[in-house]
Design a protein around this motif. Structure first.
Motif, mmCIF file in Angstrom:
data_model
loop_
_atom_site.group_PDB
_atom_site.id
_atom_site.type_symbol
_atom_site.label_atom_id
_atom_site.label_comp_id
_atom_site.label_asym_id
_atom_site.label_seq_id
_atom_site.Cartn_x
_atom_site.Cartn_y
_atom_site.Cartn_z
ATOM 1 N N ARG A 130 32.733 -2.874 -49.736
ATOM 2 C CA ARG A 130 31.379 -2.328 -49.660
ATOM 3 C C ARG A 130 31.343 -1.096 -48.756
ATOM 4 O O ARG A 130 30.696 -0.091 -49.068
ATOM 5 C CB ARG A 130 30.402 -3.394 -49.156
ATOM 6 C CG ARG A 130 30.102 -4.491 -50.170
ATOM 7 C CD ARG A 130 28.915 -5.329 -49.733
ATOM 8 N NE ARG A 130 29.202 -6.098 -48.529
ATOM 9 C CZ ARG A 130 29.724 -7.331 -48.536
ATOM 10 N NH1 ARG A 130 30.015 -7.920 -49.689
ATOM 11 N NH2 ARG A 130 29.937 -7.978 -47.399
ATOM 12 N N GLN A 131 32.058 -1.173 -47.650
ATOM 13 C CA GLN A 131 32.055 -0.039 -46.722
ATOM 14 C C GLN A 131 32.782 1.173 -47.305
ATOM 15 O O GLN A 131 32.313 2.301 -47.179
ATOM 16 C CB GLN A 131 32.676 -0.440 -45.386
ATOM 17 C CG GLN A 131 31.823 -1.390 -44.572
ATOM 18 C CD GLN A 131 32.035 -1.258 -43.075
ATOM 19 O OE1 GLN A 131 32.792 -0.425 -42.605
ATOM 20 N NE2 GLN A 131 31.349 -2.095 -42.313
ATOM 21 N N VAL A 148 36.106 -4.586 -33.791
ATOM 22 C CA VAL A 148 36.666 -4.179 -35.080
ATOM 23 C C VAL A 148 37.933 -3.362 -34.859
ATOM 24 O O VAL A 148 38.931 -3.512 -35.579
ATOM 25 C CB VAL A 148 35.634 -3.376 -35.900
ATOM 26 C CG1 VAL A 148 36.196 -3.025 -37.264
ATOM 27 C CG2 VAL A 148 34.338 -4.160 -36.057
ATOM 28 N N ARG A 177 35.616 -9.611 -41.659
ATOM 29 C CA ARG A 177 34.618 -10.056 -42.627
ATOM 30 C C ARG A 177 35.157 -10.222 -44.043
ATOM 31 O O ARG A 177 34.410 -10.590 -44.938
ATOM 32 C CB ARG A 177 33.432 -9.088 -42.630
ATOM 33 C CG ARG A 177 32.598 -9.165 -41.352
ATOM 34 C CD ARG A 177 31.809 -10.473 -41.290
ATOM 35 N NE ARG A 177 31.243 -10.732 -39.981
ATOM 36 C CZ ARG A 177 30.085 -10.237 -39.551
ATOM 37 N NH1 ARG A 177 29.388 -9.441 -40.318
ATOM 38 N NH2 ARG A 177 29.640 -10.539 -38.351
ATOM 39 N N ALA A 233 33.733 -7.185 -47.866
ATOM 40 C CA ALA A 233 32.984 -6.369 -46.905
ATOM 41 C C ALA A 233 33.641 -5.006 -46.742
ATOM 42 O O ALA A 233 32.963 -3.976 -46.659
ATOM 43 C CB ALA A 233 32.908 -7.081 -45.555
ATOM 44 N N VAL A 256 28.776 -7.642 -34.554
ATOM 45 C CA VAL A 256 30.162 -7.364 -34.165
ATOM 46 C C VAL A 256 30.219 -5.980 -33.536
ATOM 47 O O VAL A 256 29.809 -4.993 -34.156
ATOM 48 C CB VAL A 256 31.123 -7.422 -35.373
ATOM 49 C CG1 VAL A 256 32.565 -7.164 -34.916
ATOM 50 C CG2 VAL A 256 31.032 -8.765 -36.071
ATOM 51 N N VAL A 270 37.625 -4.180 -40.648
ATOM 52 C CA VAL A 270 36.518 -4.827 -41.342
ATOM 53 C C VAL A 270 37.041 -5.972 -42.213
ATOM 54 O O VAL A 270 36.467 -7.068 -42.235
ATOM 55 C CB VAL A 270 35.751 -3.799 -42.197
ATOM 56 C CG1 VAL A 270 34.649 -4.480 -43.003
ATOM 57 C CG2 VAL A 270 35.163 -2.708 -41.318
ATOM 58 N N ALA A 291 35.270 2.241 -39.305
ATOM 59 C CA ALA A 291 34.361 1.155 -39.678
ATOM 60 C C ALA A 291 32.916 1.602 -39.537
ATOM 61 O O ALA A 291 32.561 2.293 -38.572
ATOM 62 C CB ALA A 291 34.598 -0.080 -38.813
ATOM 63 N N LEU A 324 28.995 -3.403 -38.234
ATOM 64 C CA LEU A 324 28.929 -4.763 -38.762
ATOM 65 C C LEU A 324 27.905 -5.550 -37.954
ATOM 66 O O LEU A 324 27.897 -5.468 -36.722
ATOM 67 C CB LEU A 324 30.290 -5.453 -38.656
ATOM 68 C CG LEU A 324 31.380 -5.060 -39.651
ATOM 69 C CD1 LEU A 324 32.691 -5.753 -39.298
ATOM 70 C CD2 LEU A 324 30.969 -5.399 -41.075
#
Length: 315
Positions: free
Chosen positions: A299-300, A215, A292, A296, A210, A288, A204, A207
């Motif tokens: 995107r990561q 996570v 989220r 999300a 967080v 993640v 991850a 975030l």
């Protein structure tokens, strides 16, 4: 686990349009993985796929071979179908009792699946699995057979029988020092080439608001309760025996089983897996997504894949 098949289509599109090589899915209890991949292909994004790993107690090996080949036919691309016995509680829930020998069960399962996919007509009778029959002949893209591996015994079996050993939550150092030597030992004993090593790696990027430990718990909290994962991590020098999930998660991060950090830090840690003999690294953003949501996570993974692609271009 995707809750709707269209969620997989966006990830298939990412594989299609970037330098990512394969779309992977673990065992899903929501949208079944073969059907999800076929749905993505129907939207125009047929890509190479990996199943890592399907749980043996849920499907007879004949059905497993047929589903894997059907997926290759549906997508028009190669499939790496991984299998594993699962935990003792799952085995008992599906079979009425656990496998007395998971190694024997896995050997029988892979023997049947590989034989069927090679076009053999089988008359096989084992301790756990039986199969008399063959798949109907049908040209298809290649289907390889993988075995889920955590410990040396299963690694040696993968060396003897599988096209690939597939690991999860295993630090790079453990793969280099424990899994690869056992994999090589099994391959040499069988007089065959070393199977490919695939590492499914939870990770991850930061975030907002967080902690990385939270996570990691969202990604792997259930694995830390499973004896076979706890034993593997102990062998890797990671103690997750404490009662505090966040402390255990910190041990995962510090031990390199869960990767956390900025993108350049993740790229360096992923490169360590390659340098340790891993042939394919699977980027997994489950934590993640659980905290989220899938957008999300997307995107990561885009950020990570872009950074890895840039690193390859500069080599």
């Amino acid at each position: 686990m995707p809750r709707r098949p269209e969620q997989l289509a966006t990830y298939a599109a990412l594989v299609h349009w970037t330098r990512a090589e394969r779309l992977w899915q673990g065992q899903s209890l929501a949208v079944e993985a073969h059907q999800g991949f076929a749905h993505a292909a129907g939207t125009g994004f047929g890509v190479p796929t990996g199943l890592g790993v399907s749980l043996m107690p849920l499907r007879h090996p004949y059905e497993a071979a047929m589903q894997a080949r059907s997926l290759a036919l549906s997508t028009g691309h190669p499939v790496l179908a991984g299998f594993g016995p699962g935990g003792r509680s799952l085995q008992s829930a599906m079979r009425g009792e656990p496998y007395a020998s998971p190694l024997t069960a896995a050997e029988e399962y892979l023997t049947i699946v590989r034989g069927l996919l090679r076009g053999q007509s089988l008359d096989f009778s084992g301790e756990y699995y039986h199969c008399q029959g063959a798949l109907l002949p049908s040209p298809s893209p290649e289907v390889q057979v993988g075995l889920g591996v955590l410990r040396p015994g299963m690694a040696r079996l993968a060396g003897r029988l599988a096209d690939a050993a597939i690991t999860w939550l295993t630090p790079a150092s453990y793969l280099r020092e424990t899994v690869l030597p056992a994999l090589r030992e099994g391959a040499e004993a069988a007089g065959r080439p070393l199977p490919r090593l695939v590492a499914m790696v939870p990770m991850a990027l930061p975030l907002p608001d967080v902690d990385a430990e939270a996570v990691a718990v969202a990604s792997n909290g259930s694995h830390l309760q499973a004896p076979h994962y706890a034993d593997m991590l102990k062998r890797a020098g990671i103690d997750v025996s404490g009662s505090d999930p966040l402390v255990n998660a910190r041990a995962l991060i510090e031990g390199g089983a869960f990767l956390a950090g900025e993108v350049d830090e993740l790229v360096a840690q992923i490169e360590e897996f390659w340098n340790s003999g891993v042939d394919e690294v699977v980027i997994n953003l489950t934590g993640v997504a659980n905290i989220r949501g899938p957008q999300a996570a997307m995107r990561q993974v885009k950020t990570i894949v872009t950074a890895l692609s840039g690193m390859e271009e500069t080599r």
